[in-house]
Design an enzyme around this catalytic site. Sequence first.
Site, mmCIF file in Angstrom:
data_model
loop_
_atom_site.group_PDB
_atom_site.id
_atom_site.type_symbol
_atom_site.label_atom_id
_atom_site.label_comp_id
_atom_site.label_asym_id
_atom_site.label_seq_id
_atom_site.Cartn_x
_atom_site.Cartn_y
_atom_site.Cartn_z
ATOM 1 C CG ASP A 251 -2.107 -0.806 1.157
ATOM 2 O OD1 ASP A 251 -2.272 -1.498 0.133
ATOM 3 O OD2 ASP A 251 -2.924 -0.777 2.112
ATOM 4 C CE LYS B 195 -6.990 -1.319 -0.285
ATOM 5 N NZ LYS B 195 -6.904 -2.772 -0.381
ATOM 6 N N GLY C 227 -5.540 -3.210 8.572
ATOM 7 C CA GLY C 227 -5.275 -2.054 9.430
ATOM 8 C C GLY C 227 -5.088 -2.384 10.890
ATOM 9 N NE ARG D 163 -3.640 -22.818 11.188
ATOM 10 C CZ ARG D 163 -2.592 -23.552 10.828
ATOM 11 N NH1 ARG D 163 -2.725 -24.514 9.932
ATOM 12 N NH2 ARG D 163 -1.403 -23.321 11.334
ATOM 13 N N GLY E 52 -3.221 -7.499 8.095
ATOM 14 C CA GLY E 52 -2.586 -7.759 9.386
ATOM 15 C C GLY E 52 -1.122 -8.137 9.327
ATOM 16 N N GLY F 42 -0.355 -3.758 3.873
ATOM 17 C CA GLY F 42 -1.035 -2.466 3.831
ATOM 18 C C GLY F 42 -0.357 -1.489 4.741
ATOM 19 C CB SER F 43 -1.433 -0.202 8.013
ATOM 20 O OG SER F 43 -2.754 -0.252 7.511
#
Lengths: 291, 197
Positions: free
Chosen positions: A22, A79, A150, A162, A211, A232-233
Amino acid sequence: MEKRWELNRNLAQMLKGGVIMDVTNAEQAKIAEEAGAAAVMALERVPADIRKEGGVARMSDPAMIRSIQEAVSIPVMAKVRIGHTAEAQILQALQIDYIDESEVLTPADENHIMKSSFQVPFVCGARNLGEALRRIGEGAAMIRTKGEAGTGNIIEAVRHMRTMNRDIGRTVTASEEELMHLAKAYGAPYDLLRYVHDHKKLPVVNFAAGGIATPADAALMMQLGCDGVFVGSGIFKSENPSRRAAAVVQAVTFYEDPVKLEEISENLGAAMTGINMEEIPREQHMADRGW
Amino acid sequence: MKRIGVLALQGGFAEHMQKLRQISSVEAVLVKKREELDGLDGLILPGGESTAMGRLLRGEKLIDILRKKIRGGLPVWGTCAGMILLAGDIEGQKETYLDVMHIRVRRNAYGRQTESFSSDSPCPSVDKGIHRLIFIRAPYITGTAASVDILLKLDGHIVAAKEGTMLATSFHPELTDDLWFHQYFAEQIQHSPSVLT
């Protein structure tokens, strides 16, 4: 159309073993490319900020996306809101390389975009096999697990990967007679479930997302069988983005080599702080968006 | 039995492995580290993102040793991003990667993903068949030295070339069900003298 979907699926194959990062401006895009990103995701606010600031999250300003397209030679993704066909048309006009129909933005419809009517490829999130195959049925050429974006917390991505693996295993071992019932139980198109049964894998590439904050997180997702990762973050919310970015790239390549991973993980500075899942009210879980 | 490595830092390396495994005279191995370069009779540089692979090649200190081996006669074939890694000249930038092949290449020469395409074409310099050529944000060659043989031009652009023991293609034979180019590479290796390094 089939031919276009094949080409779009092929681009995702070329991103495998890679990291999609990102970025919110051209400068970050260059840092990401320099660090070895396989592609960048152009957006105005990273998920951590969307979560913090609240409000309606929409497609980014096309001018900002264009400035990133001009800054790098790697593919540029952006996005759109779930079901927002017009936003997708705008990004297609911009000749974006991949559209992410994303739960990180505020959904616009309970129906997803009919992606097969577009030339440009789409990636969509999924928590399980049924959701992945519904998106592929609509024309998605790539899937990503829906970790909780996030949060800097890997647990949801692991849970969904999983689940995906379990569902695929169940489908592969199912008898001919069980497949239709399984299609009903998963809410999956029968022909695509049949493909999974016959080929023992999804028809498209599957990346981990949501995550991932450390090289070890990336390696964990690769060990679970993902083809690559979205971060991302996790990069630009950390203390030393360029160093962390390069480390995550290496971790995705050397995910099976603990000695190498140890070396890669040293002295990266602080990771993003992160949020525990119990601190997020259920109705604010982004991964639950999408049908 | 010839041992062919596939560079596995990033990109479509699994697809190349799958093709090589269908050729009985070939043993296919993944290559990520220096020591895995030893004992190879040939090497494939797969498609993917050349900047990502370039960064990882440098990080693993693989550039110099690979260049030395290729110049020493290790047969190599680069597809798409692999072509860019081999090139001695990349348009619009000073930086090169392996800098072993006397070709000038243009990145994303056809444009963005919406311009990606496939074409069913013959390639008479290789064999008599018609083959599906898949171009994904592909580069092509815009200039060659006299030492380079052009294997295929499509719509006026050079999309396959050979220089000594080095091969480069803009397209991706590993994404089709057709073994032709992998077989061609394996034959090149059979005929090339033993690698010195």
